[in-house]
Design a protein around this motif. Structure first.
Motif, PDB file in Angstrom:
ATOM      1  N   ILE A 101       0.894  -1.221  -0.077  1.00 44.27           N
ATOM      2  CA  ILE A 101      -0.024  -0.081  -0.077  1.00 44.27           C
ATOM      3  C   ILE A 101       0.726   1.284   0.035  1.00 44.27           C
ATOM      4  O   ILE A 101       0.234   2.399  -0.175  1.00 44.27           O
ATOM      5  CB  ILE A 101      -1.025  -0.011   1.102  1.00 44.27           C
ATOM      6  CG1 ILE A 101      -0.300  -0.046   2.493  1.00 44.27           C
ATOM      7  CG2 ILE A 101      -1.962  -1.112   0.849  1.00 44.27           C
ATOM      8  CD1 ILE A 101      -1.301  -0.032   3.772  1.00 44.27           C
ATOM      9  N   CYS A 148      -6.287  -8.331   0.952  1.00 40.88           N
ATOM     10  CA  CYS A 148      -4.950  -8.335   0.061  1.00 40.88           C
ATOM     11  C   CYS A 148      -4.163  -9.286   0.228  1.00 40.88           C
ATOM     12  O   CYS A 148      -3.058  -9.717   0.799  1.00 40.88           O
ATOM     13  CB  CYS A 148      -3.947  -6.934   0.770  1.00 40.88           C
ATOM     14  SG  CYS A 148      -2.690  -6.421  -0.230  1.00 40.88           S
ATOM     15  N   CYS A 204      -8.458  -6.210  -5.082  1.00 46.23           N
ATOM     16  CA  CYS A 204      -8.228  -4.763  -5.206  1.00 46.23           C
ATOM     17  C   CYS A 204      -9.603  -4.074  -5.234  1.00 46.23           C
ATOM     18  O   CYS A 204     -10.065  -2.939  -4.841  1.00 46.23           O
ATOM     19  CB  CYS A 204      -7.270  -4.342  -6.206  1.00 46.23           C
ATOM     20  SG  CYS A 204      -5.730  -5.148  -5.917  1.00 46.23           S
ATOM     21  N   CYS A 247     -11.316  -3.260  -2.193  1.00 47.66           N
ATOM     22  CA  CYS A 247     -10.358  -2.815  -1.115  1.00 47.66           C
ATOM     23  C   CYS A 247     -10.511  -1.232  -0.950  1.00 47.66           C
ATOM     24  O   CYS A 247     -10.494  -0.285  -1.759  1.00 47.66           O
ATOM     25  CB  CYS A 247      -9.134  -3.114  -1.648  1.00 47.66           C
ATOM     26  SG  CYS A 247      -7.910  -2.429  -0.255  1.00 47.66           S
ATOM     27  N   CYS A 259      -3.315   3.030  -3.362  1.00 48.15           N
ATOM     28  CA  CYS A 259      -2.294   1.736  -3.129  1.00 48.15           C
ATOM     29  C   CYS A 259      -1.475   1.861  -4.344  1.00 48.15           C
ATOM     30  O   CYS A 259      -1.681   1.914  -5.609  1.00 48.15           O
ATOM     31  CB  CYS A 259      -3.278   0.558  -3.202  1.00 48.15           C
ATOM     32  SG  CYS A 259      -2.198  -0.789  -3.284  1.00 48.15           S
TER      33      CYS A 259
HETATM   34  S1  SF4 Z   1      -5.564  -2.035  -3.476  1.00 46.96           S
HETATM   35 FE1  SF4 Z   1      -5.364  -4.254  -3.854  1.00 46.96          FE
HETATM   36  S2  SF4 Z   1      -2.984  -4.463  -3.411  1.00 46.96           S
HETATM   37 FE2  SF4 Z   1      -3.501  -2.560  -2.733  1.00 46.96          FE
HETATM   38  S3  SF4 Z   1      -4.068  -2.932  -0.484  1.00 46.96           S
HETATM   39 FE3  SF4 Z   1      -5.782  -3.322  -1.534  1.00 46.96          FE
HETATM   40  S4  SF4 Z   1      -5.982  -5.440  -1.959  1.00 46.96           S
HETATM   41 FE4  SF4 Z   1      -4.057  -4.978  -1.537  1.00 46.96          FE
END
Ligand code: SF4
Length: 208
Positions: A149, A188, A195, A198, A204
């Motif tokens: 991140i 993650c 993603c 997320c 990120c």
């Molecule tokens: S965007 Fe994807 S790579 Fe980044 S912290 Fe979230 S899950 Fe992990």
């Protein structure tokens, strides 16, 4: 990039929305925490919880654990990874606790890491969870997620530990492990991070 505290808050909130339970229910003794942490190495959470509960029901104290035959210990531990190694380590740990520490789990990093199978990561977790001594426990999830991140740019877990201690106040240190580990297991993921769902996807580094 958001402030570290804000990033942590978003991760915590997202885990709450997913209904991911805390790894400990509270009220565990230092011995319970130590046994559970050793069992958890290379083992899924659900298996860890089941095996630890069964083991502690059979042997709730170091003295009782020291009296369990190795063969029976292996059977109790069997669904966990490396159950034979863990059986020997826990048996030896129980014996050392009885002989050198009056049956009590010690509260210092040096004494904990002198126990079989207890490294810096396990010691940090036990100190934080069982004795309330702030410590950052860094495992593969904590190291991977904090670097992905963009919170850190470190090469080793040791560097990650140092940097996290610099970025977060002491009162957050122990809880960081729970959040990063559960986030690394549910969101993650190592190979296929989720993603799209997320809460950190907009900022990120890895997602970009
Ligand atoms: S965007 Fe994807 S790579 Fe980044 S912290 Fe979230 S899950 Fe992990």
């Amino acid at each position: 990039m958001r402030a570290p505290a804000e990033t942590l808050r978003l991760m915590t909130e997202h885990l709450g929305e997913l209904g991911v339970p805390a790894p400990l229910s509270g009220g565990e003794s230092p011995f319970d925490v130590l046994v559970g942490t050793v069992v958890s190495l290379r083992t899924r959470d659900t298996v860890t919880q089941k095996v630890t509960k069964r083991l502690l029901q059979r042997a709730p104290t170091p003295r009782e654990l020291a009296g369990v035959p190795i063969g029976e210990l292996e059977k109790l531990l069997r669904p966990a990874g490396f159950y034979r190694v863990k059986a020997r380590q826990l048996s030896e740990t129980a014996r050392i606790l009885c002989e050198r520490h009056s049956g009590i789990v010690p509260g210092s990093r040096a004494e904990l890491t002198a126990l079989p199978g207890v490294g810096g990561k396990t010691a940090a977790f036990v100190l934080g969870m069982a004795y309330g001594i702030p410590a950052v426990c860094v495992d593969v999830h904590v190291h991977r997620v904090s670097n992905r991140i963009g919170l850190l740019a470190t090469r080793t877990p040791e560097q990650t530990e140092t940097e996290l201690m610099r970025l977060f106040p002491r009162e957050d240190w122990t809880g960081l492990n729970h959040v990063f580990v559960r986030f690394g297991q549910r969101v993650c993921l190592p190979a296929r991070p989720r993603c799209t769902v997320c809460p950190l996807k907009g900022e990120c580094e890895w997602n970009r």
